[in-house]
Design an enzyme around this catalytic site. Structure first.
Site, PDB file in Angstrom:
ATOM      1  N   GLU A 130      -8.843   9.514  -1.978  1.00  0.00           N
ATOM      2  CA  GLU A 130     -10.144   8.854  -2.193  1.00  0.00           C
ATOM      3  C   GLU A 130     -10.013   7.637  -3.095  1.00  0.00           C
ATOM      4  O   GLU A 130     -10.962   6.873  -3.258  1.00  0.00           O
ATOM      5  CB  GLU A 130     -11.142   9.838  -2.808  1.00  0.00           C
ATOM      6  CG  GLU A 130     -11.484  11.010  -1.887  1.00  0.00           C
ATOM      7  CD  GLU A 130     -11.839  10.583  -0.478  1.00  0.00           C
ATOM      8  OE1 GLU A 130     -12.812   9.827  -0.320  1.00  0.00           O
ATOM      9  OE2 GLU A 130     -11.126  11.003   0.459  1.00  0.00           O
TER      10      GLU A 130
ATOM     11  N   ASP B 182      -2.617 -22.391  16.219  1.00  0.00           N
ATOM     12  CA  ASP B 182      -3.544 -21.261  16.194  1.00  0.00           C
ATOM     13  C   ASP B 182      -4.930 -21.769  15.826  1.00  0.00           C
ATOM     14  O   ASP B 182      -5.085 -22.534  14.895  1.00  0.00           O
ATOM     15  CB  ASP B 182      -3.100 -20.210  15.161  1.00  0.00           C
ATOM     16  CG  ASP B 182      -2.104 -19.230  15.758  1.00  0.00           C
ATOM     17  OD1 ASP B 182      -1.569 -19.545  16.834  1.00  0.00           O
ATOM     18  OD2 ASP B 182      -1.871 -18.185  15.154  1.00  0.00           O
TER      19      ASP B 182
ATOM     20  N   PRO C 208     -10.060  -0.778  -0.522  1.00  0.00           N
ATOM     21  CA  PRO C 208     -11.370  -1.271  -0.072  1.00  0.00           C
ATOM     22  C   PRO C 208     -12.049  -2.168  -1.106  1.00  0.00           C
ATOM     23  O   PRO C 208     -12.977  -2.907  -0.767  1.00  0.00           O
ATOM     24  CB  PRO C 208     -12.197   0.007   0.142  1.00  0.00           C
ATOM     25  CG  PRO C 208     -11.212   1.123   0.225  1.00  0.00           C
ATOM     26  CD  PRO C 208     -10.027   0.692  -0.593  1.00  0.00           C
TER      27      PRO C 208
ATOM     28  N   ARG D 299       3.927 -14.602  10.982  1.00  0.00           N
ATOM     29  CA  ARG D 299       3.818 -15.651  11.994  1.00  0.00           C
ATOM     30  C   ARG D 299       3.697 -17.054  11.396  1.00  0.00           C
ATOM     31  O   ARG D 299       3.837 -18.041  12.120  1.00  0.00           O
ATOM     32  CB  ARG D 299       2.713 -15.408  13.027  1.00  0.00           C
ATOM     33  CG  ARG D 299       1.611 -14.507  12.616  1.00  0.00           C
ATOM     34  CD  ARG D 299       0.615 -14.228  13.711  1.00  0.00           C
ATOM     35  NE  ARG D 299       0.330 -15.389  14.521  1.00  0.00           N
ATOM     36  CZ  ARG D 299       0.670 -15.503  15.804  1.00  0.00           C
ATOM     37  NH1 ARG D 299       1.265 -14.524  16.417  1.00  0.00           N
ATOM     38  NH2 ARG D 299       0.371 -16.601  16.453  1.00  0.00           N
TER      39      ARG D 299
HETATM   40  C1  9D3 Z   1     -14.919   2.753   0.292  1.00  0.00           C
HETATM   41  C2  9D3 Z   1     -14.801   4.167   0.713  1.00  0.00           C
HETATM   42  N1  9D3 Z   1     -14.595   5.083  -0.436  1.00  0.00           N
HETATM   43  C3  9D3 Z   1     -15.915   5.654  -0.712  1.00  0.00           C
HETATM   44  C4  9D3 Z   1     -15.962   6.596  -1.821  1.00  0.00           C
HETATM   45  C5  9D3 Z   1     -13.599   6.121  -0.137  1.00  0.00           C
HETATM   46  C6  9D3 Z   1     -12.344   5.615   0.442  1.00  0.00           C
HETATM   47  C7  9D3 Z   1     -12.173   5.546   1.822  1.00  0.00           C
HETATM   48  C8  9D3 Z   1     -10.995   5.104   2.377  1.00  0.00           C
HETATM   49  C9  9D3 Z   1     -11.315   5.197  -0.367  1.00  0.00           C
HETATM   50  C10 9D3 Z   1     -10.131   4.750   0.200  1.00  0.00           C
HETATM   51  C11 9D3 Z   1      -9.971   4.708   1.554  1.00  0.00           C
HETATM   52  C12 9D3 Z   1      -8.703   4.266   2.158  1.00  0.00           C
HETATM   53  N2  9D3 Z   1      -8.748   2.826   2.531  1.00  0.00           N
HETATM   54  C13 9D3 Z   1      -7.824   1.995   2.127  1.00  0.00           C
HETATM   55  O1  9D3 Z   1      -6.927   2.397   1.421  1.00  0.00           O
HETATM   56  C14 9D3 Z   1      -7.892   0.598   2.492  1.00  0.00           C
HETATM   57  C15 9D3 Z   1      -8.846  -0.149   3.253  1.00  0.00           C
HETATM   58  C16 9D3 Z   1     -10.046   0.234   3.916  1.00  0.00           C
HETATM   59  O2  9D3 Z   1     -10.474   1.399   3.948  1.00  0.00           O
HETATM   60  N3  9D3 Z   1     -10.758  -0.759   4.559  1.00  0.00           N
HETATM   61  C17 9D3 Z   1     -10.359  -2.044   4.604  1.00  0.00           C
HETATM   62  N4  9D3 Z   1      -9.241  -2.440   3.991  1.00  0.00           N
HETATM   63  C18 9D3 Z   1      -8.506  -1.490   3.335  1.00  0.00           C
HETATM   64  S1  9D3 Z   1      -7.109  -1.802   2.521  1.00  0.00           S
HETATM   65  C19 9D3 Z   1      -6.888  -0.251   2.058  1.00  0.00           C
END
Ligand code: 9D3
Length: 247
Positions: A116, A169, A89, A154
């Site tokens: 997490e 596209d 994230p 793609r």
């Molecule tokens: C930002 C949320 N975090 C707050 C403490 C906890 C958390 C939630 C979910 C940490 C990691 C995850 C798992 N998410 C991914 O690995 C992830 C992801 C995503 O959640 N949203 C958009 N793109 C991606 S790429 C990998």
């Protein structure tokens, strides 16, 4: 092009990667996908891939050693350098420009985070870049990895048939698609626009261009500000704005 995916859940990928465009690209040997179970790179009896965070607090953290060992195993199979990407994230938000950039790589290694978070040393010492697919919370990096494989595949020459090139596209141009119709010409009294049935190709082309601009203006004005438009397209856009003062 070769993707190696390091994940705790390799079977998540099996269905999606065995259908449609990705399946065909793999059959044609334009695309190779190798899945690696992170658990296979643990060394302890319990095959541990996560642990409690230093400093305390809730949640578990993905350990660095199994990731290191998985990367070493993958890299020794490759003849050329690989780009190592962590899906998280905190990454740069994926878009079509990043897909075009990644298309130039011969080898890409995708590391799917779970829990997490991932031990910061993975980012610091093992990863070239970190990518997110958008501002929403997923359960892990697996679905994000699939999004990247799909979008990049793609773009590889030879993957899409002649009938539909990646260059067509709409996102390649940064505009939304024009409305499309197929037979029947009338259904339940709902008619296909007359111009599309006229056979006048000049008129049809102009109509499509205008609709593309109108839709983008209505739904994604942010895209329009970035798009490079021809003088003709700029003129159409001005006419659309004049005809609807709300736009
Ligand atoms: C930002 C949320 N975090 C707050 C403490 C906890 C958390 C939630 C979910 C940490 C990691 C995850 C798992 N998410 C991914 O690995 C992830 C992801 C995503 O959640 N949203 C958009 N793109 C991606 S790429 C990998």
């Amino acid at each position: 092009m070769r993707f190696d995916i390091i994940t705790l859940f390799p079977s998540i990928f099996k269905g999606p990667f065995e259908e449609s465009i990705i399946k065909r690209a793999r059959q044609k040997n334009i695309l190779e996908i190798h899945l690696h179970n992170l658990r296979d790179f643990t060394t302890d009896a319990h095959r541990t891939t996560d642990d409690v965070p230093f400093g305390g607090g809730g949640g578990m953290v993905m350990k660095v050693e199994p990731v290191y060992r998985a990367l070493a195993y993958v890299k020794k199979q490759l003849k050329e350098e690989a780009k190592v990407i962590l899906l998280s994230p905190q990454g740069r938000t994926f878009n079509q420009n990043i897909a075009l950039e990644l298309m130039r790589q011969k080898n890409i290694i995708l590391i799917c985070g779970r829990y997490e978070g991932v031990d910061e040393r993975v980012r610091m010492y093992l990863v070239d870049e970190e990518i997110s697919i958008g501002d929403y919370v997923l359960s892990g990096g697996e679905i994000a990895a699939m999004v990247i494989v799909d979008a990049v595949t793609r773009l590889i020459p030879g993957v899409l048939g002649n009938e539909r090139s990646a260059k067509e596209d709409s996102f390649y141009r940064g505009l939304l698609d024009y409305p499309q119709y197929t037979r029947p010409a009338e259904f339940m009294g709902w008619e296909v626009p007359e111009v599309l049935r006229s056979g006048n190709h000049q008129k049809i082309k102009e109509w499509r261009t205008r609709k593309m601009l109108e839709r983008t203006l209505q739904r994604r004005p942010d895209l329009l500000r970035k798009a490079r438009l021809s003088p003709e397209e700029k003129r159409y856009l001005e006419e659309i704005k004049k005809s609807d003062p709300k736009l």
